[in-house]
Write an enzyme that holds these catalytic residues in place. Sequence first.
Site, mmCIF file in Angstrom:
data_model
loop_
_atom_site.group_PDB
_atom_site.id
_atom_site.type_symbol
_atom_site.label_atom_id
_atom_site.label_comp_id
_atom_site.label_asym_id
_atom_site.label_seq_id
_atom_site.Cartn_x
_atom_site.Cartn_y
_atom_site.Cartn_z
ATOM 1 N N ILE A 150 0.839 -1.193 0.000
ATOM 2 C CA ILE A 150 0.000 0.000 0.000
ATOM 3 C C ILE A 150 0.876 1.245 0.000
ATOM 4 O O ILE A 150 1.973 1.244 0.563
ATOM 5 C CB ILE A 150 -0.971 -0.011 1.214
ATOM 6 C CG1 ILE A 150 -1.930 1.185 1.167
ATOM 7 C CG2 ILE A 150 -0.231 -0.097 2.537
ATOM 8 C CD1 ILE A 150 -3.070 1.125 2.182
ATOM 9 N N CYS A 151 0.394 2.276 -0.659
ATOM 10 C CA CYS A 151 1.008 3.607 -0.673
ATOM 11 C C CYS A 151 2.461 3.548 -1.139
ATOM 12 O O CYS A 151 2.755 3.046 -2.209
ATOM 13 C CB CYS A 151 0.865 4.252 0.712
ATOM 14 S SG CYS A 151 1.194 6.025 0.742
ATOM 15 N N GLY A 152 3.390 4.048 -0.345
ATOM 16 C CA GLY A 152 4.792 4.112 -0.744
ATOM 17 C C GLY A 152 5.407 2.769 -1.072
ATOM 18 O O GLY A 152 6.327 2.680 -1.882
ATOM 19 N N THR A 174 4.207 0.566 -2.843
ATOM 20 C CA THR A 174 3.981 0.256 -4.260
ATOM 21 C C THR A 174 5.121 0.787 -5.123
ATOM 22 O O THR A 174 5.402 0.220 -6.180
ATOM 23 C CB THR A 174 2.639 0.827 -4.762
ATOM 24 O OG1 THR A 174 2.655 2.252 -4.650
ATOM 25 C CG2 THR A 174 1.459 0.246 -3.991
ATOM 26 N N ALA A 203 -2.564 -0.887 -3.274
ATOM 27 C CA ALA A 203 -3.591 0.053 -2.840
ATOM 28 C C ALA A 203 -3.046 1.459 -2.717
ATOM 29 O O ALA A 203 -1.861 1.669 -2.453
ATOM 30 C CB ALA A 203 -4.191 -0.385 -1.499
#
Length: 193
Positions: A102-104, A106, A155
């Site tokens: 999720i977030c960073g 990715t 995400a």
Amino acid sequence: MYAHNIYVFLFDGFSDWEIAYLTPELYKSDKANVYTFTVDGMAITSGGGLKISPHVSIEQINSQEVSMLVLPGGTVWEEKKPTGIDHLLEEIHVNGKTIAAICGATTFMAEKGYLDDIKHTSNALPYLKQFAPAYKGSRNYVSDLAVTDRNIITANGVAPIEFAREVFKKVALISEEGIEQWYQLFKNGVWSD
């Protein structure tokens, strides 16, 4: 009954709110064993200021026993600080186990090429391109809050509830109807019987 062994990577400054909906539901389920780990097994401080002692260090993990690896966000990914999980991540991927980012996190997945040939999402396509110069998967980018393709879940950082829902589906934590009921409660404040 088979219980999924879910390992959650912790590091200084990790975005604790991004897994705040995920870990309690997994922890209380008999379908999941949740283990937190850091590279060295030492305590860390989350982005929200929580001091957390992990269950194990990365050296104590047998990748053959991992069902899912969860990578929360945090600035460590964008700053490209060494995380020490490259080898474990590759073993889990090769073994066909699930990786949920999720977030960073990715950006790390994108930079390493894991998102090039699957549908995926992140905070935004320009964000991925900025923080993952080696990324070649823009044709597979989907502007959704959370996406699952094969054994990778991605995400947006503003989607911890959608992220949790995708993980719950992947491990069949409860019925599809139960997952949707949970989602509606936490996303929209609606409970239906």
